[in-house]
Design an enzyme around this catalytic site. Structure first.
Site, short mmCIF file in Angstrom:
data_model
loop_
_atom_site.label_atom_id
_atom_site.label_comp_id
_atom_site.label_asym_id
_atom_site.label_seq_id
_atom_site.Cartn_x
_atom_site.Cartn_y
_atom_site.Cartn_z
N ARG A 1 11.89 -8.91 -0.83
CA ARG A 1 12.38 -7.54 -1.08
C ARG A 1 13.24 -7.03 0.07
O ARG A 1 14.25 -6.35 -0.15
CB ARG A 1 11.19 -6.62 -1.33
CG ARG A 1 10.53 -6.92 -2.67
CD ARG A 1 9.30 -6.07 -2.90
NE ARG A 1 9.57 -4.65 -2.80
CZ ARG A 1 8.62 -3.74 -2.59
NH1 ARG A 1 7.36 -4.10 -2.45
NH2 ARG A 1 8.93 -2.48 -2.52
N HIS B 1 5.92 6.85 1.30
CA HIS B 1 5.26 5.53 1.27
C HIS B 1 5.86 4.57 2.30
O HIS B 1 5.75 3.37 2.14
CB HIS B 1 5.32 4.94 -0.14
CG HIS B 1 4.52 5.72 -1.14
ND1 HIS B 1 4.67 5.59 -2.51
CD2 HIS B 1 3.54 6.66 -0.97
CE1 HIS B 1 3.83 6.41 -3.12
NE2 HIS B 1 3.15 7.07 -2.22
N CYS C 1 2.68 -3.59 13.81
CA CYS C 1 1.44 -4.34 14.02
C CYS C 1 0.33 -3.61 13.29
O CYS C 1 0.31 -2.38 13.23
CB CYS C 1 1.14 -4.41 15.51
SG CYS C 1 -0.45 -5.22 15.85
N CYS D 1 -0.17 -8.14 20.91
CA CYS D 1 -1.63 -8.36 20.79
C CYS D 1 -2.00 -9.54 19.91
O CYS D 1 -3.18 -9.82 19.72
CB CYS D 1 -2.32 -7.08 20.31
SG CYS D 1 -2.11 -6.81 18.53
N THR E 1 9.98 8.84 -11.67
CA THR E 1 8.64 8.41 -11.27
C THR E 1 7.72 8.46 -12.47
O THR E 1 7.81 9.37 -13.30
CB THR E 1 8.08 9.24 -10.09
OG1 THR E 1 6.76 8.77 -9.79
CG2 THR E 1 8.03 10.72 -10.38
N SER E 2 6.81 7.47 -12.53
CA SER E 2 5.86 7.44 -13.65
C SER E 2 4.78 8.50 -13.49
O SER E 2 4.03 8.76 -14.43
CB SER E 2 5.24 6.05 -13.78
OG SER E 2 4.66 5.67 -12.55
#
Ligand code: BJW
Ligand code: ZN
Length: 247
Positions: free
Chosen positions: A74, A123, A131, A154, A192-193
């Protein structure tokens, strides 16, 4: 243009013309005409699996390599997509208002690419990787090619900077969306749904505070129940028509 569509467009244009404070909520449908697949419905599959199944913390915990393949696919795909007339119409609306919020559930960056300035990404974004344990982050374009990239600070797993089910939304995005819901006089909901919370409730909350709701979608959704007007058709065609009628 059929008479009903014309009437609904005029109603929506009147609502937008009378407002000073407008919020827009967008979902995957606005980017569909740019070639970005939606989540639900026929386009929402990758190698025969539902995108909804892969975009989860559980899938990442059990098979990070698999989930990274999906996200790399993507991320790479974004290099080839461009904003469409729907994104551009929303960018052109913004400067007309005293206050304007563009709240998007999309992670593709196409609203900014179209010129929108006040964009609230609920989102997260595919453009960034972080990370899962520490504060390290980098541009997804700079990711090492390893099938499962690790944090240089890390050594834990890196992950795309998006929000999966059960995860908290970024606090600053939630604050921005909350302001939009509280202050807007009109909310325009596009593509949007209306099934993923908390975004699915924004129109209902805005309406309960007195805002008018305009919806643009190919089909009726749960948001249609609270909308003053639902414009049925592709966003890339409906939004420019709406913009034109706003004068
Ligand atoms: C066109 C078109 C064209 C096509 N023109 N239109 C309250 C009640 C119940 C459950 C919950 C609740 N509060 C929270 C939850 C849990 C959960 C949730 O909502 N579950 C429900 C599904 C039941 N929510 C969360 O977990 C959220 N976190 C949260 O709330 O934290 C606090 C909390 C947690 C748990 C419990 C309680 C509180 C996080 C949600 C994260 C969503 N993540 C994803 C993946 C992002 C990463 C990635 O991209 O990979 O976000 S899932 C996916 O769905 C993606 C989308 O942004 C999101 C919404 O999808 P969208 O945009 O609506 O797309 P589609 O495909 O569904 O619809 C496209 C529409 O366009 C269709 O209607 C078409 O008709 C239309 N269309 N072409 C116009 N040309
Ligand atoms: Zn780290």
């Amino acid at each position: 243009m059929v008479a009903d569509e014309r009437r609904d467009l005029l109603t929506a244009a009147e609502m937008l013309s009378a407002a000073d404070r407008v919020a827009v909520l967008t979902g995957a449908g606005i980017s569909a005409e740019s070639g970005v697949p939606t989540f639900r419905g026929e386009g929402g599959f990758w190698r025969g699996r539902s995108a909804m199944e892969l975009a989860t913390p559980g899938a990442f915990a059990s098979d990070p390599k698999d989930v990274w393949e999906f996200y790399r696919f993507r991320i790479a795909g974004l290099a080839d997509v461009r904003p469409n007339d729907g994104h551009r119409a929303l960018a052109a609306l913004e400067p007309r208002y005293e206050k304007f919020w563009l709240v998007t559930q999309n992670v593709d960056g196409l609203h900014r690419a179209a010129g929108s300035r006040r964009v609230i990404e609920l989102h997260g974004t595919l453009a960034e990787t972080r990370c899962r344990s520490c504060a390290y982050r980098c541009a997804s374009a700079d990711l090492p090619a390893d099938p499962v990239p690790l944090c240089p600070d890390c050594d834990d797993l890196l992950r795309p900077d998006v929000v999966w089910f059960g995860e908290q939304l970024p606090p600053e995005a939630l604050e921005g969306a909350d302001e939009a819901v509280r202050e807007c006089q009109v909310m325009l909901v596009v593509g949007t749904s209306g099934v993923v919370e908390p975004a699915a409730s924004f129109a209902r909350w805005a309406r309960s505070r007195g805002a008018g709701i305009i919806e643009v979608n190919l089909e009726a959704t749960p948001i249609s129940e609270v909308a003053d007007v639902t414009l049925l058709g592709p966003a890339g065609a409906m939004l420019p028509k709406l913009l034109e009628l706003c004068g």
